[in-house]
Motif scaffolding. Sequence first.
Motif, mmCIF file in Angstrom:
data_model
loop_
_atom_site.group_PDB
_atom_site.id
_atom_site.type_symbol
_atom_site.label_atom_id
_atom_site.label_comp_id
_atom_site.label_asym_id
_atom_site.label_seq_id
_atom_site.Cartn_x
_atom_site.Cartn_y
_atom_site.Cartn_z
ATOM 1 N N MET A 1 0.909 -1.089 0.051
ATOM 2 C CA MET A 1 0.093 -0.069 -0.043
ATOM 3 C C MET A 1 0.971 1.210 -0.150
ATOM 4 S SD MET A 1 -1.914 1.270 3.589
ATOM 5 C CE MET A 1 -2.315 -0.436 4.063
ATOM 6 N N SER A 2 0.433 2.313 -0.543
ATOM 7 C CA SER A 2 1.169 3.536 -0.512
ATOM 8 C C SER A 2 0.529 4.559 0.417
ATOM 9 C CB SER A 2 1.057 4.060 -2.075
ATOM 10 O OG SER A 2 1.776 5.345 -1.965
ATOM 11 N N VAL A 3 1.442 5.118 1.149
ATOM 12 C CA VAL A 3 0.793 6.107 2.276
ATOM 13 C C VAL A 3 1.331 7.481 1.881
ATOM 14 C CG1 VAL A 3 0.590 4.319 4.008
ATOM 15 C CG2 VAL A 3 2.677 5.659 3.783
ATOM 16 N N SER A 4 0.619 8.447 2.231
ATOM 17 C CA SER A 4 1.059 9.825 2.106
ATOM 18 C C SER A 4 1.332 10.400 3.601
ATOM 19 C CB SER A 4 -0.099 10.691 1.699
ATOM 20 O OG SER A 4 0.185 11.906 1.546
ATOM 21 N N ILE A 5 2.763 10.822 3.844
ATOM 22 C CA ILE A 5 3.106 11.367 4.891
ATOM 23 C C ILE A 5 3.135 12.823 4.841
ATOM 24 C CG2 ILE A 5 5.048 11.422 6.543
ATOM 25 C CD1 ILE A 5 5.916 8.723 5.440
ATOM 26 N N PRO A 6 2.479 13.537 5.942
ATOM 27 C CA PRO A 6 2.397 15.090 5.769
ATOM 28 C C PRO A 6 3.986 15.559 5.863
ATOM 29 C CG PRO A 6 1.117 14.338 7.657
ATOM 30 C CD PRO A 6 1.825 13.098 7.083
ATOM 31 N N SER A 7 4.343 16.593 4.893
ATOM 32 C CA SER A 7 5.478 17.294 4.817
ATOM 33 C C SER A 7 6.575 16.201 4.052
ATOM 34 C CB SER A 7 5.957 17.913 5.985
ATOM 35 O OG SER A 7 6.294 16.898 6.879
ATOM 36 N N TYR A 8 6.136 15.240 3.744
ATOM 37 C CA TYR A 8 7.278 14.285 3.089
ATOM 38 C C TYR A 8 6.818 14.236 1.502
ATOM 39 C CZ TYR A 8 10.212 10.227 1.784
ATOM 40 O OH TYR A 8 10.877 9.287 1.359
ATOM 41 N N ASN A 9 7.330 14.567 0.577
ATOM 42 C CA ASN A 9 6.744 14.859 -0.771
ATOM 43 C C ASN A 9 6.798 13.728 -1.607
ATOM 44 O OD1 ASN A 9 6.261 17.545 -0.162
ATOM 45 N ND2 ASN A 9 7.982 18.333 -0.598
ATOM 46 N N THR A 18 -3.794 -5.420 7.731
ATOM 47 C CA THR A 18 -4.761 -4.914 8.613
ATOM 48 C C THR A 18 -5.987 -4.279 7.517
ATOM 49 O OG1 THR A 18 -4.111 -2.653 9.120
ATOM 50 C CG2 THR A 18 -3.707 -4.502 10.815
ATOM 51 N N LYS A 19 -7.078 -4.124 7.789
ATOM 52 C CA LYS A 19 -8.067 -3.436 6.972
ATOM 53 C C LYS A 19 -8.149 -2.173 7.219
ATOM 54 C CE LYS A 19 -10.037 -7.501 5.662
ATOM 55 N NZ LYS A 19 -10.046 -7.966 4.319
ATOM 56 N N VAL A 20 -7.696 -1.374 6.399
ATOM 57 C CA VAL A 20 -7.558 0.014 6.220
ATOM 58 C C VAL A 20 -8.287 0.551 5.206
ATOM 59 C CG1 VAL A 20 -5.337 0.348 7.740
ATOM 60 C CG2 VAL A 20 -5.217 0.267 5.191
ATOM 61 N N LYS A 21 -8.856 1.833 5.512
ATOM 62 C CA LYS A 21 -9.418 2.406 4.354
ATOM 63 C C LYS A 21 -8.723 3.754 3.616
ATOM 64 C CE LYS A 21 -13.882 1.066 6.246
ATOM 65 N NZ LYS A 21 -15.348 1.578 7.083
ATOM 66 N N LYS A 22 -8.992 4.053 2.741
ATOM 67 C CA LYS A 22 -8.483 5.195 1.950
ATOM 68 C C LYS A 22 -8.781 6.436 2.824
ATOM 69 C CE LYS A 22 -8.142 7.665 -2.339
ATOM 70 N NZ LYS A 22 -8.438 7.947 -3.655
ATOM 71 N N GLY A 23 -7.984 7.241 2.925
ATOM 72 C CA GLY A 23 -7.917 8.517 4.177
ATOM 73 C C GLY A 23 -7.755 8.348 5.757
ATOM 74 N N GLN A 24 -7.763 6.875 5.899
ATOM 75 C CA GLN A 24 -7.562 6.347 7.289
ATOM 76 C C GLN A 24 -6.209 6.698 7.674
ATOM 77 O OE1 GLN A 24 -8.666 2.476 8.338
ATOM 78 N NE2 GLN A 24 -7.801 2.606 10.087
ATOM 79 N N GLN A 25 -5.806 7.485 8.876
ATOM 80 C CA GLN A 25 -4.493 7.710 9.586
ATOM 81 C C GLN A 25 -4.154 6.348 10.165
ATOM 82 O OE1 GLN A 25 -4.281 10.915 12.159
ATOM 83 N NE2 GLN A 25 -5.159 12.525 10.469
ATOM 84 N N ILE A 26 -2.902 6.060 10.083
ATOM 85 C CA ILE A 26 -2.222 5.029 10.454
ATOM 86 C C ILE A 26 -0.981 5.409 11.096
ATOM 87 C CG2 ILE A 26 -2.951 3.206 8.925
ATOM 88 C CD1 ILE A 26 -0.529 3.365 7.716
ATOM 89 N N GLU A 27 -0.363 4.753 12.098
ATOM 90 C CA GLU A 27 0.853 5.243 12.847
ATOM 91 C C GLU A 27 2.162 4.473 12.289
ATOM 92 O OE1 GLU A 27 2.260 4.447 17.111
ATOM 93 O OE2 GLU A 27 0.706 5.982 17.064
ATOM 94 N N LEU A 28 2.924 4.985 11.785
ATOM 95 C CA LEU A 28 4.302 4.379 11.420
ATOM 96 C C LEU A 28 5.367 4.717 12.516
ATOM 97 C CD1 LEU A 28 4.093 5.773 7.631
ATOM 98 C CD2 LEU A 28 3.386 3.487 8.431
ATOM 99 N N THR A 29 6.053 3.555 12.504
ATOM 100 C CA THR A 29 7.220 3.790 13.618
ATOM 101 C C THR A 29 8.535 3.565 12.889
ATOM 102 O OG1 THR A 29 6.981 1.464 14.099
ATOM 103 C CG2 THR A 29 5.907 3.063 15.591
#
Length: 77
Positions: A1-9, A18-29
């Motif tokens: 899956m591809s995620v968009s990280i705020p301020s990372y271009n 897991t079952k995630v939906k488009k636009g849902q926030q997830i935590e990356l560590t």
Amino acid sequence: MSVSIPSYNFPHSIIDHTKVKKGQQIELTGEVTRIDEEGGRVTIAMGPLVTVDIDKVRLVEKYRPPKRKKPLRNMVD
């Protein structure tokens, strides 16, 4: 899956079962490798190095198991 990280271009790809939906926030560590206090940016190792604004990062302490006061069993020679 591809995620968009705020301020990372750039898009960041992850494997998530897991079952995630488009636009849902997830935590990356990841481990912090560099802090640029003047520029307000932090570099984090999440596979590739990712540099983001410092206000997008939540710092948590690494889990360290409690130290035992005595060994699990006595070693007899």
